[in-house]
Design a protein around this motif. Sequence first.
Motif, PDB file in Angstrom:
ATOM      1  N   GLY A 273     -30.569 -78.293   8.771  1.00 46.26           N
ATOM      2  CA  GLY A 273     -31.048 -79.653   8.922  1.00 46.26           C
ATOM      3  C   GLY A 273     -30.177 -80.746   8.366  1.00 46.26           C
ATOM      4  O   GLY A 273     -30.660 -81.835   8.054  1.00 46.26           O
ATOM      5  N   GLY A 274     -28.880 -80.500   8.212  1.00 50.60           N
ATOM      6  CA  GLY A 274     -27.975 -81.560   7.788  1.00 50.60           C
ATOM      7  C   GLY A 274     -27.722 -81.660   6.298  1.00 50.60           C
ATOM      8  O   GLY A 274     -26.845 -82.414   5.875  1.00 50.60           O
ATOM      9  N   SER A 275     -28.474 -80.936   5.475  1.00 55.63           N
ATOM     10  CA  SER A 275     -28.223 -80.898   4.032  1.00 55.63           C
ATOM     11  C   SER A 275     -27.705 -79.523   3.642  1.00 55.63           C
ATOM     12  O   SER A 275     -27.936 -78.544   4.343  1.00 55.63           O
ATOM     13  N   PHE A 276     -27.018 -79.465   2.509  1.00 53.82           N
ATOM     14  CA  PHE A 276     -26.609 -78.175   1.965  1.00 53.82           C
ATOM     15  C   PHE A 276     -27.670 -77.696   0.993  1.00 53.82           C
ATOM     16  O   PHE A 276     -28.431 -76.775   1.281  1.00 53.82           O
ATOM     17  N   CYS A 277     -27.776 -78.350  -0.166  1.00 59.13           N
ATOM     18  CA  CYS A 277     -28.797 -77.971  -1.144  1.00 59.13           C
ATOM     19  C   CYS A 277     -28.919 -79.078  -2.180  1.00 59.13           C
ATOM     20  O   CYS A 277     -27.915 -79.527  -2.742  1.00 59.13           O
ATOM     21  N   SER A 278     -30.151 -79.498  -2.436  1.00 58.72           N
ATOM     22  CA  SER A 278     -30.393 -80.566  -3.414  1.00 58.72           C
ATOM     23  C   SER A 278     -30.798 -80.015  -4.777  1.00 58.72           C
ATOM     24  O   SER A 278     -31.329 -80.747  -5.614  1.00 58.72           O
ATOM     25  N   GLY A 279     -30.504 -78.725  -5.016  1.00 59.63           N
ATOM     26  CA  GLY A 279     -30.792 -78.138  -6.316  1.00 59.63           C
ATOM     27  C   GLY A 279     -32.156 -77.475  -6.365  1.00 59.63           C
ATOM     28  O   GLY A 279     -32.749 -77.147  -5.341  1.00 59.63           O
TER      29      GLY A 279
END
Length: 259
Positions: free
Chosen positions: A55-61
């Motif tokens: 969905g366009g993100s890698f990882c926000s933690g």
Amino acid sequence: MDLEYTVADHVGLIRLNRPEMRNAFTFAMLDDWRAALRSAIDDDNVRALVLAGAGGSFCSGVELAELQTIADTPLAHKYMLTRRVHPIARLVEELDKPLIAAVGGVAVGAGMDMALMCDMRFVSPRARFSEGYIKVGLVPGDGGAHYLPRIVGEAKALELLMTGDMVDGEEALRIGLATKLFPEETLLDETLAFARRLAAMPPAHIQLIKSAVRRGRDTSLATSLDLISSHMGIAMATADHYEAMAAFTERRSGKYIGA
């Protein structure tokens, strides 16, 4: 599933699949992540591994709601990291196959740390890296203080760790944080294609090279040279070496079996 693991063409793909939460990971996802890494380590059919987000993100933690389930004591917070989060880093260190992160969007906090663990980071211009711990009164909890100086140098690492500044894809490439830059729409395909390229190389030799580089970063030149001389002896005794030499002489592509 919040984390998917698939294998095709000798390449494993770990995909974080919580796009509505910018792929923030839960403790249950960490369990699946560990299982995927263990499977990749033990499976000779897997010769390279890609880590990506949906969905366009890698990882926000880490998912903040998960942190609220931890008792508010220093020891409980320490155990949360050492028992739930840090096993990923230890398994990545054990992995003797190439691991490439495809970062097309946000990679912040522990999400950035997870990308730093990888051998290479392929990015799009929309990539956004930040060691943002300092902005919420924390310190890098998942290896950022270990990995980042080895990738961009100590001074730049201290700048990024102490400010939490955001780095986009083009800047990441410029400072050596990223290895390759691709358009967002082709990033994952290009990353998988490169992983397949590595998977087509003699697998034992890829593993020996990775071992020599990883061990060499924390040892003396004498120790590194001693290690590589042993690795060379192993490499020259493999069927893949003889196949590679024959393929080179005959001007054809080699067919490697990992022996």
